[in-house]
Write an enzyme that holds these catalytic residues in place. Structure first.
Site, mmCIF file in Angstrom:
data_model
loop_
_atom_site.group_PDB
_atom_site.id
_atom_site.type_symbol
_atom_site.label_atom_id
_atom_site.label_comp_id
_atom_site.label_asym_id
_atom_site.label_seq_id
_atom_site.Cartn_x
_atom_site.Cartn_y
_atom_site.Cartn_z
ATOM 1 N N TYR A 191 -20.714 -62.823 30.274
ATOM 2 C CA TYR A 191 -19.597 -62.216 31.273
ATOM 3 C C TYR A 191 -19.848 -60.663 31.290
ATOM 4 O O TYR A 191 -19.959 -60.173 32.338
ATOM 5 C CB TYR A 191 -18.261 -62.811 30.986
ATOM 6 C CG TYR A 191 -17.397 -62.178 32.176
ATOM 7 C CD1 TYR A 191 -17.193 -63.028 33.350
ATOM 8 C CD2 TYR A 191 -16.356 -61.190 32.151
ATOM 9 C CE1 TYR A 191 -16.465 -62.709 34.331
ATOM 10 C CE2 TYR A 191 -15.591 -61.005 32.893
ATOM 11 C CZ TYR A 191 -15.807 -61.593 34.312
ATOM 12 O OH TYR A 191 -14.766 -61.210 35.193
ATOM 13 N N LYS A 237 -21.027 -58.414 34.423
ATOM 14 C CA LYS A 237 -20.403 -57.546 35.202
ATOM 15 C C LYS A 237 -20.954 -55.993 35.105
ATOM 16 O O LYS A 237 -20.699 -55.257 35.928
ATOM 17 C CB LYS A 237 -18.916 -57.727 34.823
ATOM 18 C CG LYS A 237 -18.358 -58.936 35.184
ATOM 19 C CD LYS A 237 -18.226 -59.234 36.626
ATOM 20 C CE LYS A 237 -17.463 -60.245 37.237
ATOM 21 N NZ LYS A 237 -17.450 -60.588 38.898
#
Length: 253
Positions: free
Chosen positions: A159, A163
């Site tokens: 994750y 991002k």
């Protein structure tokens, strides 16, 4: 900004609008006068939100959108342009996550996260920019990244990678599309309580994590209101390529 922002005559596309931040963003932009195109896979949730927006005096349409389906993305933006005449604002909000230690991450986990958060976000922004450029319209693209793109969070390696890619993607788009009058910026929220994670914050693990935050609290979706409205408005004409943490100080700890 929440009182004075006027987006009347603007068309805003919000991805991931079926719940959480996306739902809040849609209601917020509609309240500022924008016509909103609600995009997500769960069309039943979209229909309920559109009814709510329209009942409040706004205008909303729904568009079925799977950010992992390239052809669907192209078709969705063509549909929005056909029905509403173009796209002025994109809130590129769809995102997913799975928690795991690096040694436990599977190829399926990796693809699930990266395909949605990075590849999907890239081609959604590309489709919006193509529509803006073709129409010769200045526009606003707001990528929803995360504080996880600015610092490492435990057991969220993929994750965080996804991002961080959105952060760099935003800067590249800002540079390349500036000549067309398109401003591309990113919001990096910290921990925000939504319907998806609400129960977690009352668990022992959630309470322990909250105690580690700078002010021992998590945010609410409304805490992003002013920033989102600013970036969507004409008042942000000199903001391009900005990566703005809205995290109550977490990124600097």
């Amino acid at each position: 900004m929440t009182q004075g922002t006027n987006l009347k005559g603007k068309v805003a596309v919000i991805t991931g609008a079926s719940s959480g931040l996306g739902e809040r963003f849609a209601e917020l932009l509609s309240g500022a006068g924008a016509t909103v195109a609600l995009a997500a896979r769960r069309t039943d949730r979209l229909a309920a939100l559109a009814e709510k927006v329209n009942a409040a005096g706004g205008r909303a349409i729904t568009v079925k959108l799977d950010v992992n389906d390239y052809d669907n993305v192209q078709g969705a933006f063509a549909e929005v342009t056909g029905k509403l005449g173009g796209v002025d604002i994109l809130v590129n909000n769809s995102g997913v996550s799975r928690q795991a230690r690096i040694t436990d991450v599977t190829p399926e986990d990796y693809d699930f996260i990266m395909d949605t958060n990075t590849k999907g976000a890239f081609f959604v922004a590309q489709a919006a920019a193509k529509e803006m450029i073709a129409k010769g319209k200045a526009g606003r693209i707001i990528n929803i990244a995360s504080v996880a793109g600015l610092r490492v969070l435990s057991q969220l390696s993929v994750y965080c990678m996804s991002k961080a890619a959105v952060v760099q993607m935003t800067k590249a788009m800002a540079l390349e599309w500036a000549r067309y009058g398109i401003n591309t910026n990113a919001i990096c929220p910290g921990y925000i309580e939504t319907e998806i994670n609400r129960e977690y914050w009352s668990t022992p693990g959630g309470k322990k994590l909250m105690e580690m935050l700078p002010r021992k609290r998590v945010g609410e979706p409304k805490d992003l209101d002013g920033l989102l409205l600013l970036l969507a408005s004409d008042e942000a004409r000199f903001l391009n390529g900005a990566i703005i943490a809205a995290d109550d100080g977490l990124a600097v700890t």
